[in-house]
Write an enzyme that holds these catalytic residues in place. Structure first.
Site, PDB file in Angstrom:
ATOM      1  CG  ASP A 123      -1.591   1.230   1.057  1.00 31.54           C
ATOM      2  OD1 ASP A 123      -1.942   2.163   0.404  1.00 31.54           O
ATOM      3  OD2 ASP A 123      -2.658   1.560   2.717  1.00 31.54           O
ATOM      4  CB  THR A 130       3.195   7.587  -1.771  1.00 32.06           C
ATOM      5  OG1 THR A 130       5.382   6.287  -1.769  1.00 32.06           O
ATOM      6  CG2 THR A 130       3.295   6.940  -0.472  1.00 32.06           C
TER       7      THR A 130
END
Length: 282
Positions: free
Chosen positions: A155, A157
């Site tokens: 998960d 950026t």
């Protein structure tokens, strides 16, 4: 005077939200963190000026990154989340009573602290005794793991700044080694629409293809993300996300969702032709 948050989705396209109030701004060794409120999307968090999570639509992203793999293998016990410092992914994972352990690796402690302060609805995962948070580089953390996890969720950026290393062939290879023989790997896979994001998508997909024998992309509509059309990657050495979907077993769990369901699961893997053509170049 009006205050607006604006994010460039391409050189010629800008996405803007009218801001009611800026709640927080700070700079860490890794990135700038801002939290703002708006009438349309509620409280939202940005990192280095890029949208990460908004109250109104976060459920779409977090449900799709968690429930898709969990419905393919509801017997998952041991999970690793790399990134996810806002807490949305672990909030979904702790809803599964069968999961025994969740390790979350977040490089920036401030992301967790700020998220727990301003997004109380997502902090439940951090308060669950099955969750252990490691404040370190996910690249380094994964290198020492072997045959340990049933599920790894990246998960992260976008592939710039702190998240750049999480889109490399070395990283994907180490994730494969950290999974057991039944393991599933899921990651956020960028948007196929704007060239800059699409190029990142193609690079990531080509690298994952070289590591996992089963590798497929699926999609969701997330209004606050560039173009609203966002993709996720599903990869495994064993499980096919469509052939091995255990819809009956997952539905019997009785997990109430706002976006995900097992019919949508099947449809989310049906990609538009322009995306298929992109992937043919990967």
């Amino acid at each position: 005077m009006e205050l607006w948050y604006s994010e460039n989705h391409s050189e010629d396209v800008k996405f803007s939200i009218r801001v009611d109030k800026q709640l927080y701004t700070g700079k860490t060794d890794y990135q700038r963190i801002d939290v703002m409120t708006s009438k349309e999307f509620g409280t939202f968090l940005t990192l280095d000026g890029l949208m990460m999570v908004a109250e109104k639509d976060e459920f779409i992203y977090h449900e799709m990154i968690t429930h898709v793999p969990m419905s393919v293998n509801p017997e998952i016990k041991n999970v690793l989340v790399i990134g996810g410092g806002d807490g949305g992914t672990v909030k979904q994972l702790v809803r599964y009573e069968g999961i025994e352990n969740i390790d979350l690796v977040e490089i920036d402690r401030a992301v967790v602290e700020v998220s727990m302060r301003f997004f109380p609805g997502m902090r439940v995962g951090f308060e669950d005794k099955r969750v252990t948070v490691y404040y370190e580089d996910g690249l380094k953390f994964i290198r020492s793991k072997r045959n340990e996890y049933d599920l790894i969720i990246v998960d992260s950026t976008d592939p710039f700044g702190p998240g750049e290393g999480l889109f490399t062939r070395e990283f994907y290879g180490n994730c494969s080694k950290a999974l057991n023989e039944n393991g599933i790997f899921v990651n956020q896979h960028e948007s196929p629409y704007y060239d800059n994001y699409a190029n990142s998508l193609v690079r990531a997909h080509s690298r994952i293809k070289g590591v996992f024998p089963i590798h497929k992309l699926y999609q969701a509509h997330i209004p606050t993300y560039p173009s609203g059309h966002w993709l996720f990657g599903f990869a495994s050495n064993k499980f096919d996300p469509l052939k091995d979907l255990d819809a009956d077993k997952w539905n019997k769990l009785g997990i109430k969702t706002e976006y995900y369901n097992t019919d949508l699961h099947k449809g989310s893997f049906a990609l538009p032709n322009y995306v298929k053509e992109l992937l043919e170049n990967a």
